[in-house]
Design a protein around this motif. Structure first.
Motif, PDB file in Angstrom:
ATOM      1  N   HIS A 109      37.269   2.447  44.527  1.00  0.00           N
ATOM      2  CA  HIS A 109      37.266   0.982  44.462  1.00  0.00           C
ATOM      3  C   HIS A 109      35.990   0.481  43.783  1.00  0.00           C
ATOM      4  O   HIS A 109      36.036  -0.431  42.951  1.00  0.00           O
ATOM      5  N   ALA A 110      34.854   1.056  44.182  1.00  0.00           N
ATOM      6  CA  ALA A 110      33.571   0.637  43.592  1.00  0.00           C
ATOM      7  C   ALA A 110      33.627   0.800  42.070  1.00  0.00           C
ATOM      8  O   ALA A 110      33.219  -0.084  41.310  1.00  0.00           O
ATOM      9  N   ARG A 111      34.160   1.929  41.631  1.00  0.00           N
ATOM     10  CA  ARG A 111      34.262   2.178  40.184  1.00  0.00           C
ATOM     11  C   ARG A 111      35.169   1.143  39.512  1.00  0.00           C
ATOM     12  O   ARG A 111      34.849   0.635  38.440  1.00  0.00           O
ATOM     13  N   GLN A 112      36.288   0.829  40.147  1.00  0.00           N
ATOM     14  CA  GLN A 112      37.190  -0.178  39.557  1.00  0.00           C
ATOM     15  C   GLN A 112      36.507  -1.538  39.458  1.00  0.00           C
ATOM     16  O   GLN A 112      36.629  -2.223  38.443  1.00  0.00           O
ATOM     17  N   PHE A 113      35.792  -1.942  40.511  1.00  0.00           N
ATOM     18  CA  PHE A 113      35.077  -3.225  40.447  1.00  0.00           C
ATOM     19  C   PHE A 113      34.039  -3.191  39.327  1.00  0.00           C
ATOM     20  O   PHE A 113      33.909  -4.154  38.566  1.00  0.00           O
ATOM     21  N   GLY A 114      33.305  -2.088  39.235  1.00  0.00           N
ATOM     22  CA  GLY A 114      32.278  -1.970  38.202  1.00  0.00           C
ATOM     23  C   GLY A 114      32.873  -2.037  36.802  1.00  0.00           C
ATOM     24  O   GLY A 114      32.359  -2.739  35.920  1.00  0.00           O
ATOM     25  N   GLU A 115      33.982  -1.351  36.603  1.00  0.00           N
ATOM     26  CA  GLU A 115      34.594  -1.343  35.270  1.00  0.00           C
ATOM     27  C   GLU A 115      35.145  -2.711  34.897  1.00  0.00           C
ATOM     28  O   GLU A 115      35.060  -3.125  33.734  1.00  0.00           O
ATOM     29  N   ARG A 116      35.653  -3.421  35.909  1.00  0.00           N
ATOM     30  CA  ARG A 116      36.156  -4.775  35.611  1.00  0.00           C
ATOM     31  C   ARG A 116      34.993  -5.716  35.269  1.00  0.00           C
ATOM     32  O   ARG A 116      35.129  -6.586  34.404  1.00  0.00           O
ATOM     33  N   ILE A 117      33.856  -5.539  35.949  1.00  0.00           N
ATOM     34  CA  ILE A 117      32.654  -6.334  35.623  1.00  0.00           C
ATOM     35  C   ILE A 117      32.317  -6.141  34.142  1.00  0.00           C
ATOM     36  O   ILE A 117      32.065  -7.104  33.418  1.00  0.00           O
ATOM     37  N   ILE A 125      32.352 -12.646  38.007  1.00  0.00           N
ATOM     38  CA  ILE A 125      31.514 -11.441  37.907  1.00  0.00           C
ATOM     39  C   ILE A 125      30.631 -11.324  39.156  1.00  0.00           C
ATOM     40  O   ILE A 125      30.482 -10.244  39.726  1.00  0.00           O
ATOM     41  N   GLY A 126      30.069 -12.446  39.613  1.00  0.00           N
ATOM     42  CA  GLY A 126      29.245 -12.445  40.826  1.00  0.00           C
ATOM     43  C   GLY A 126      30.040 -11.980  42.043  1.00  0.00           C
ATOM     44  O   GLY A 126      29.556 -11.200  42.867  1.00  0.00           O
ATOM     45  N   ARG A 127      31.266 -12.472  42.156  1.00  0.00           N
ATOM     46  CA  ARG A 127      32.114 -12.074  43.289  1.00  0.00           C
ATOM     47  C   ARG A 127      32.486 -10.597  43.211  1.00  0.00           C
ATOM     48  O   ARG A 127      32.555  -9.908  44.238  1.00  0.00           O
ATOM     49  N   LEU A 128      32.741 -10.118  41.996  1.00  0.00           N
ATOM     50  CA  LEU A 128      33.072  -8.697  41.814  1.00  0.00           C
ATOM     51  C   LEU A 128      31.856  -7.819  42.092  1.00  0.00           C
ATOM     52  O   LEU A 128      31.979  -6.716  42.635  1.00  0.00           O
ATOM     53  N   GLN A 129      30.677  -8.343  41.734  1.00  0.00           N
ATOM     54  CA  GLN A 129      29.452  -7.589  42.018  1.00  0.00           C
ATOM     55  C   GLN A 129      29.260  -7.429  43.520  1.00  0.00           C
ATOM     56  O   GLN A 129      28.889  -6.361  44.010  1.00  0.00           O
ATOM     57  N   ARG A 130      29.520  -8.507  44.265  1.00  0.00           N
ATOM     58  CA  ARG A 130      29.406  -8.430  45.729  1.00  0.00           C
ATOM     59  C   ARG A 130      30.408  -7.390  46.265  1.00  0.00           C
ATOM     60  O   ARG A 130      30.084  -6.585  47.148  1.00  0.00           O
ATOM     61  N   ALA A 131      31.632  -7.415  45.727  1.00  0.00           N
ATOM     62  CA  ALA A 131      32.661  -6.454  46.147  1.00  0.00           C
ATOM     63  C   ALA A 131      32.202  -5.023  45.852  1.00  0.00           C
ATOM     64  O   ALA A 131      32.377  -4.113  46.669  1.00  0.00           O
ATOM     65  N   TYR A 132      31.601  -4.837  44.678  1.00  0.00           N
ATOM     66  CA  TYR A 132      31.079  -3.519  44.289  1.00  0.00           C
ATOM     67  C   TYR A 132      30.067  -3.018  45.320  1.00  0.00           C
ATOM     68  O   TYR A 132      30.155  -1.886  45.813  1.00  0.00           O
ATOM     69  N   TRP A 133      29.117  -3.892  45.696  1.00  0.00           N
ATOM     70  CA  TRP A 133      28.100  -3.489  46.677  1.00  0.00           C
ATOM     71  C   TRP A 133      28.712  -3.233  48.052  1.00  0.00           C
ATOM     72  O   TRP A 133      28.278  -2.350  48.789  1.00  0.00           O
ATOM     73  N   MET A 134      29.718  -4.027  48.427  1.00  0.00           N
ATOM     74  CA  MET A 134      30.385  -3.801  49.717  1.00  0.00           C
ATOM     75  C   MET A 134      31.010  -2.405  49.738  1.00  0.00           C
ATOM     76  O   MET A 134      30.934  -1.699  50.747  1.00  0.00           O
ATOM     77  N   GLU A 135      31.621  -2.018  48.622  1.00  0.00           N
ATOM     78  CA  GLU A 135      32.236  -0.692  48.556  1.00  0.00           C
ATOM     79  C   GLU A 135      31.170   0.409  48.624  1.00  0.00           C
ATOM     80  O   GLU A 135      31.348   1.413  49.316  1.00  0.00           O
ATOM     81  N   ILE A 136      30.076   0.205  47.911  1.00  0.00           N
ATOM     82  CA  ILE A 136      28.998   1.210  47.916  1.00  0.00           C
ATOM     83  C   ILE A 136      28.407   1.353  49.314  1.00  0.00           C
ATOM     84  O   ILE A 136      28.173   2.464  49.796  1.00  0.00           O
TER      85      ILE A 136
END
Ligand SMILES: [Fe+2]
Ligand SMILES: [Fe+2]
Length: 168
Positions: free
Chosen positions: A68-76, A22-33
């Motif tokens: 991509h940001a949305r996909q990362f967020g939904e997976r979180i 979840i932490g890694r996906l959160q970082r990915a989410y912020w990178m996309e944003i």
């Protein structure tokens, strides 16, 4: 926490791995944003005829990066995490700040290449982390990485053209 007995990434014994993921996906989410913010500014600011193609590409990419940001967020959320609010955001993309001169499109192209490379590096590590642990996240991130490889290749082509014309 899952409400029922689950296996794989949702199992109790994989709780700490799920939290790390979840932490890694959160970082990915912020990178996309942050990429959306940077590509937005860099699709508006540039001047000059040479910038037109770059601006059009960035406009298309903004939509993809937002997806991509949305996909990362939904997976979180599916992993029983909570998508962070904006107060948790800290910027990293120094290389995508507006150039001194708005005709300096090479600065923008180089910044995009760096952002895409950074995303590919982070996503590769998530893909490896998910191996044998979470096939669904792995599959999702492989597809996203494929998009980033396309973006990277496109902008490498732009740089090659500028190099061939002696403009880099
Ligand atoms: Fe992306
Ligand atoms: Fe990208």
């Amino acid at each position: 926490m899952p409400l029922t007995n689950r296996t794989g990434i949702f199992s109790e014994e994989n709780r700490s791995k799920r939290e790390e993921l979840i932490g890694r996906l959160q970082r990915a989410y912020w990178m996309e944003i942050e990429t959306v913010m940077s590509y937005m500014a860099n699709s508006i600011n540039p001047d000059g005829v040479r910038a037109r193609e770059i601006v059009e590409s960035l406009e298309q990419d903004i939509q993809e990066e937002l997806g991509h940001a949305r996909q990362f967020g939904e997976r979180i959320k599916e992993l029983y995490g909570v998508v962070e609010g904006s107060m948790e955001f800290s910027p990293e993309q120094k290389y995508l700040q507006p150039p001194e001169h708005q005709t300096d499109i090479v600065h923008v192209i180089k910044g995009v290449i760096e952002a895409e490379k950074g995303a590919i590096e982070h996503y590769s590590r998530i893909i490896e982390f998910c191996d044998g642990l979470d096939w669904v996240t792995q599959d999702m991130v492989i597809a996203i990485q494929h998009d980033e490889e396309g973006h990277l290749r496109l902008f490498e082509g732009f740089i090659r053209e500028f190099e061939a014309e002696g403009l880099v």
